[in-house]
Design a protein around this motif. Structure first.
Motif, PDB file in Angstrom:
ATOM      1  N   LYS A   1       0.806  -1.207   0.000  1.00 48.65           N
ATOM      2  CA  LYS A   1       0.000   0.000   0.000  1.00 48.65           C
ATOM      3  C   LYS A   1       0.847   1.269   0.000  1.00 48.65           C
ATOM      4  CE  LYS A   1      -3.857  -2.203  -0.037  1.00 48.65           C
ATOM      5  NZ  LYS A   1      -4.650  -2.232  -1.290  1.00 48.65           N
ATOM      6  N   GLU A   2       2.002   1.225   0.633  1.00 50.04           N
ATOM      7  CA  GLU A   2       2.867   2.401   0.622  1.00 50.04           C
ATOM      8  C   GLU A   2       3.313   2.710  -0.797  1.00 50.04           C
ATOM      9  OE1 GLU A   2       4.633   5.738   1.789  1.00 50.04           O
ATOM     10  OE2 GLU A   2       3.357   4.443   3.009  1.00 50.04           O
ATOM     11  N   HIS A   3       3.687   1.677  -1.527  1.00 52.52           N
ATOM     12  CA  HIS A   3       4.062   1.860  -2.934  1.00 52.52           C
ATOM     13  C   HIS A   3       2.896   2.459  -3.710  1.00 52.52           C
ATOM     14  CE1 HIS A   3       5.850   0.773  -6.877  1.00 52.52           C
ATOM     15  NE2 HIS A   3       4.601   0.529  -7.201  1.00 52.52           N
ATOM     16  N   SER A   4       1.722   1.927  -3.523  1.00 59.63           N
ATOM     17  CA  SER A   4       0.593   2.379  -4.323  1.00 59.63           C
ATOM     18  C   SER A   4       0.210   3.816  -3.997  1.00 59.63           C
ATOM     19  CB  SER A   4      -0.605   1.453  -4.120  1.00 59.63           C
ATOM     20  OG  SER A   4      -1.065   1.513  -2.802  1.00 59.63           O
ATOM     21  N   ARG A   5       0.321   4.218  -2.737  1.00 63.05           N
ATOM     22  CA  ARG A   5      -0.002   5.598  -2.374  1.00 63.05           C
ATOM     23  C   ARG A   5       0.963   6.580  -3.014  1.00 63.05           C
ATOM     24  NH1 ARG A   5      -1.267   3.458   2.804  1.00 63.05           N
ATOM     25  NH2 ARG A   5       0.861   3.812   3.490  1.00 63.05           N
ATOM     26  N   TYR A   6       2.238   6.187  -3.061  1.00 61.52           N
ATOM     27  CA  TYR A   6       3.253   7.121  -3.534  1.00 61.52           C
ATOM     28  C   TYR A   6       3.372   7.118  -5.056  1.00 61.52           C
ATOM     29  CZ  TYR A   6       7.850   9.155  -4.345  1.00 61.52           C
ATOM     30  OH  TYR A   6       8.873   9.921  -4.805  1.00 61.52           O
ATOM     31  N   TRP A   7       3.287   5.929  -5.646  1.00 63.51           N
ATOM     32  CA  TRP A   7       3.783   5.808  -7.012  1.00 63.51           C
ATOM     33  C   TRP A   7       2.713   5.751  -8.082  1.00 63.51           C
ATOM     34  CZ3 TRP A   7       8.233   6.876  -8.968  1.00 63.51           C
ATOM     35  CH2 TRP A   7       8.569   6.418 -10.241  1.00 63.51           C
TER      36      TRP A   7
ATOM     37  N   GLY B   1      -0.760   5.785 -10.320  1.00 59.55           N
ATOM     38  CA  GLY B   1      -1.980   6.491 -10.650  1.00 59.55           C
ATOM     39  C   GLY B   1      -2.185   6.370 -12.137  1.00 59.55           C
ATOM     40  N   ILE B   2      -3.324   5.851 -12.553  1.00 57.41           N
ATOM     41  CA  ILE B   2      -3.561   5.665 -13.986  1.00 57.41           C
ATOM     42  C   ILE B   2      -3.494   7.014 -14.699  1.00 57.41           C
ATOM     43  CG2 ILE B   2      -5.254   4.905 -15.681  1.00 57.41           C
ATOM     44  CD1 ILE B   2      -6.203   2.868 -13.530  1.00 57.41           C
ATOM     45  N   PHE B   3      -4.101   8.031 -14.077  1.00 59.40           N
ATOM     46  CA  PHE B   3      -3.983   9.406 -14.574  1.00 59.40           C
ATOM     47  C   PHE B   3      -3.117  10.157 -13.564  1.00 59.40           C
ATOM     48  CE2 PHE B   3      -8.082   7.743 -15.882  1.00 59.40           C
ATOM     49  CZ  PHE B   3      -8.132   8.047 -17.231  1.00 59.40           C
TER      50      PHE B   3
ATOM     51  N   ILE C   1      -2.991  13.609  -8.515  1.00 60.51           N
ATOM     52  CA  ILE C   1      -2.673  15.000  -8.849  1.00 60.51           C
ATOM     53  C   ILE C   1      -1.936  15.582  -7.654  1.00 60.51           C
ATOM     54  CG2 ILE C   1      -3.606  17.241  -9.512  1.00 60.51           C
ATOM     55  CD1 ILE C   1      -6.103  15.760 -10.521  1.00 60.51           C
ATOM     56  N   GLU C   2      -0.682  16.030  -7.861  1.00 58.42           N
ATOM     57  CA  GLU C   2       0.140  16.366  -6.699  1.00 58.42           C
ATOM     58  C   GLU C   2       1.181  17.422  -7.041  1.00 58.42           C
ATOM     59  OE1 GLU C   2       2.730  13.994  -3.257  1.00 58.42           O
ATOM     60  OE2 GLU C   2       2.109  12.960  -5.096  1.00 58.42           O
ATOM     61  N   ILE C   3       1.417  18.322  -6.085  1.00 57.56           N
ATOM     62  CA  ILE C   3       2.571  19.230  -6.110  1.00 57.56           C
ATOM     63  C   ILE C   3       3.503  18.791  -4.996  1.00 57.56           C
ATOM     64  CG2 ILE C   3       3.371  21.605  -5.897  1.00 57.56           C
ATOM     65  CD1 ILE C   3       0.575  22.512  -6.741  1.00 57.56           C
TER      66      ILE C   3
ATOM     67  N   GLN D   1      -8.483   2.623  -4.526  1.00 55.76           N
ATOM     68  CA  GLN D   1      -8.050   3.959  -4.112  1.00 55.76           C
ATOM     69  C   GLN D   1      -8.379   4.919  -5.250  1.00 55.76           C
ATOM     70  OE1 GLN D   1      -4.173   4.286  -2.116  1.00 55.76           O
ATOM     71  NE2 GLN D   1      -3.946   2.104  -2.512  1.00 55.76           N
ATOM     72  N   LYS D   2      -9.391   5.711  -5.065  1.00 49.34           N
ATOM     73  CA  LYS D   2      -9.890   6.501  -6.175  1.00 49.34           C
ATOM     74  C   LYS D   2      -8.971   7.666  -6.537  1.00 49.34           C
ATOM     75  CE  LYS D   2     -14.684   5.172  -5.456  1.00 49.34           C
ATOM     76  NZ  LYS D   2     -16.067   5.616  -5.185  1.00 49.34           N
ATOM     77  N   SER D   3      -8.417   8.352  -5.528  1.00 48.20           N
ATOM     78  CA  SER D   3      -7.629   9.524  -5.900  1.00 48.20           C
ATOM     79  C   SER D   3      -6.704   9.971  -4.792  1.00 48.20           C
ATOM     80  CB  SER D   3      -8.554  10.693  -6.289  1.00 48.20           C
ATOM     81  OG  SER D   3      -9.291  11.131  -5.178  1.00 48.20           O
ATOM     82  N   LEU D   4      -5.660  10.681  -5.226  1.00 48.04           N
ATOM     83  CA  LEU D   4      -4.810  11.450  -4.330  1.00 48.04           C
ATOM     84  C   LEU D   4      -4.645  12.818  -4.969  1.00 48.04           C
ATOM     85  CD1 LEU D   4      -2.795  11.950  -2.025  1.00 48.04           C
ATOM     86  CD2 LEU D   4      -1.026  10.964  -3.480  1.00 48.04           C
ATOM     87  N   ILE D   5      -5.136  13.848  -4.308  1.00 48.45           N
ATOM     88  CA  ILE D   5      -4.998  15.217  -4.786  1.00 48.45           C
ATOM     89  C   ILE D   5      -4.435  16.027  -3.631  1.00 48.45           C
ATOM     90  CG2 ILE D   5      -6.161  17.229  -5.739  1.00 48.45           C
ATOM     91  CD1 ILE D   5      -8.330  15.383  -6.801  1.00 48.45           C
ATOM     92  N   SER D   6      -3.173  16.452  -3.744  1.00 50.67           N
ATOM     93  CA  SER D   6      -2.558  17.127  -2.603  1.00 50.67           C
ATOM     94  C   SER D   6      -1.393  17.997  -3.039  1.00 50.67           C
ATOM     95  CB  SER D   6      -2.063  16.100  -1.580  1.00 50.67           C
ATOM     96  OG  SER D   6      -0.974  15.375  -2.084  1.00 50.67           O
TER      97      SER D   6
END
Length: 495
Positions: free
Chosen positions: A386-392, A394-396, A429-431, A465-470
């Motif tokens: 899960k750590e890998h998936s959170r960080y790395w 994303g299909i988009f 989506i991330e800065i 995991q639908k999205s990470l926007i941060s």
């Protein structure tokens, strides 16, 4: 009319599939794809010659393709062995009607239609079928490099030579040149364009460097092998240093590393191209500082990003463009449409590598992707990380680093077949800050005006995991993510 050419001697072929087009048997070519497992350390025999030792290699398996020319519908027949229990055709939206025959199955395929046939649930050793409309040789060029049918190498072809790293290349291409690779031709070389204007690479032949991959010497016998890239491996097509008005049409790219690399280039058309890549960092189409680019009607199966766009070179030195003196530090006006994609990583990678300039900031803007079928996403299928998936993953993925300003990005009418076991996110989506930036990058800047419209995820698990926007930047009021919209995004038809 159907035009079937015998596979030339020297091409890497397989008898695993038995396929007929209007009753005529087709040669089945071997390509490579990742097996869905994470990076692993390749054996010493590979690291002695292949550049996988710094960040691990990729275990790869064989996949297969057939191709032919036709200007009318064609009946495809696939013979079944006793151990075949089920077939599936992808994209599933094609809704092909399979007909049982005495010895197998048959279905119809139309000109310029590309599809994948999967048997017994095996998403890797599939059969890709490319029904190509004929492409005639355009004689309206000052210079013409035309290949005959057959198998072309540095040993038997005057157009190909070995560069300083021992890689086979076709380079020193003049302006106003046609490079024609017809149906029935296999060209074992990278095509390198440097500062060229008005160049067209076309035809329904194959540009193949898969013969340079580990395992090729024994026809890739065995289920698993390391197909990693050699040191200083080129992409099959490398366009750089101020090229303009470049067209790539029809060809199939069977790669040892990346498919198409664009550097400091504008006015590019990529149409009806088929790409296979397999190893670490093997993007199908990798771009830096490009403008006015269209990618249409293409089939992409790759080990890394299907499409990646940056504003500075990545960390692959020999695929950089360091001698170019006037990089724009901008990538803009890009359209990707009507493509089929399969990836072991991400379909879209927007941003990531930048120069860190602030006056002005690096810019990535005006990118549209629409009418896309993503038929596999096979990253880390067999690892619950899960750590890998959170960080790395994303299909988009839209990632601002090193001062990048990213704006006006649109994804519309895209179907994603969520591969069982895929360990990753839908949207990322991330800065990033100096502390969280990946590679050798620094903190990012801004992302705004990103639209997702009519995106359907099929066969996805309940815990997707639908999205990470941060944003990791809190000391700059302009470093923010603004105006991200989602309209009609569904997961197995559920909003």
């Amino acid at each position: 009319m159907i035009n079937i050419k015998k596979a030339p001697n020297g091409a890497v072929l397989s008898d695993k599939w038995e396929v007929f087009a209007n009753g005529e048997k087709l040669g089945v070519f071997v390509a490579l794809c990742p097996d869905g497992k994470p990076y692993s350390i390749p054996p010493k025999r590979v690291t002695d010659e292949f550049d996988g030792c710094n960040y691990g290699g990729t275990t790869t398996v064989k996949t297969y393709f057939v191709q032919f020319e036709a200007d009318e519908n064609v009946k495809i027949e696939i013979l079944c062995g006793d151990n075949i229990s089920a077939f599936k055709i992808k994209p599933e939206s094609y809704k092909k009607s399979l007909r049982k025959t005495e010895n197998g199955i048959e279905f119809d395929i139309s000109p310029d239609e590309y599809l994948t046939v999967e048997k017994n649930g095996d998403i890797f050793g599939t059969l890709q079928i490319f029904c190509n409309k004929p492409i005639e040789k355009d004689k309206n060029f000052e210079n013409i490099i035309a290949f005959d049918e057959g198998y072309h190498t540095a040993e038997n072809c005057g157009f190909i030579h070995l560069n300083e790293h021992g890689a086979p290349v076709i380079d020193n291409i003049s302006d106003n040149t046609l490079i024609y690779i017809p149906n029935g031709a296999v060209v074992c070389a990278s095509i390198v364009l440097t500062g060229a204007k008005n160049v067209k690479i076309c035809g329904n032949g194959i540009i193949s460097l898969v013969e340079r991959c580990d395992g090729a010497e024994n026809n890739f016998d065995g289920e698993f092998f390391y197909g990693g890239r050699r040191k200083c491996a080129l992409s099959n097509i490398f366009v750089k240093s101020g090229c303009e008005n470049i067209e790539i049409s029809g060809v199939t790219l069977n790669c040892e590393f990346r498919g198409i690399v664009l550097r400091n280039t504008k006015n590019v058309k990529i149409d009806r191209v088929k790409i296979f890549t397999s190893c670490v960092n093997s993007d199908a189409i990798n771009t830096v500082n490009i403008a006015d680019v269209s990618i249409k009607n293409s089939y992409i199966r790759c080990g890394d990003d299907c499409f990646a766009v940056f504003t500075s070179q990545d960390d692959i030195d020999f695929l950089a463009d360091a001698d170019y003196k006037n990089p724009s530090k901008r990538s803009e006006n890009i359209e990707i449409s009507d493509c089929i994609m399969s990836t072991n990583c991400r379909a879209f990678m927007i941003g990531g590598h930048g120069t860190g300039d602030e006056n002005p900031h690096n810019m990535i803007k005006n990118i549209t992707a629409h009418n896309i079928e993503i038929i596999e996403v096979a990253n880390n299928l067999f690892v619950d990380d899960k750590e890998h998936s959170r960080y790395w993953s994303g299909i988009f993925r839209i990632l601002s680093q090193s001062g990048q300003y990213i704006e006006n990005i649109s994804f519309e009418n895209i179907n994603v077949n969520w591969t069982k076991g895929y360990n990753g996110k839908a949207f990322h989506i991330e800065i990033r800050s100096d502390e969280t930036a990946s590679y050798t990058e620094k903190k990012g800047y801004r992302i705004e005006n990103v639209k997702f419209n009519n995106i359907a995820f099929l066969n996805c698990p309940e815990n997707v995991q639908k999205s990470l926007i941060s944003s990791a930047i809190d000391d700059d009021e302009n470093a923010e993510i603004v105006n991200i919209s989602f309209e009609n995004v569904t997961y197995d038809n559920i909003r």
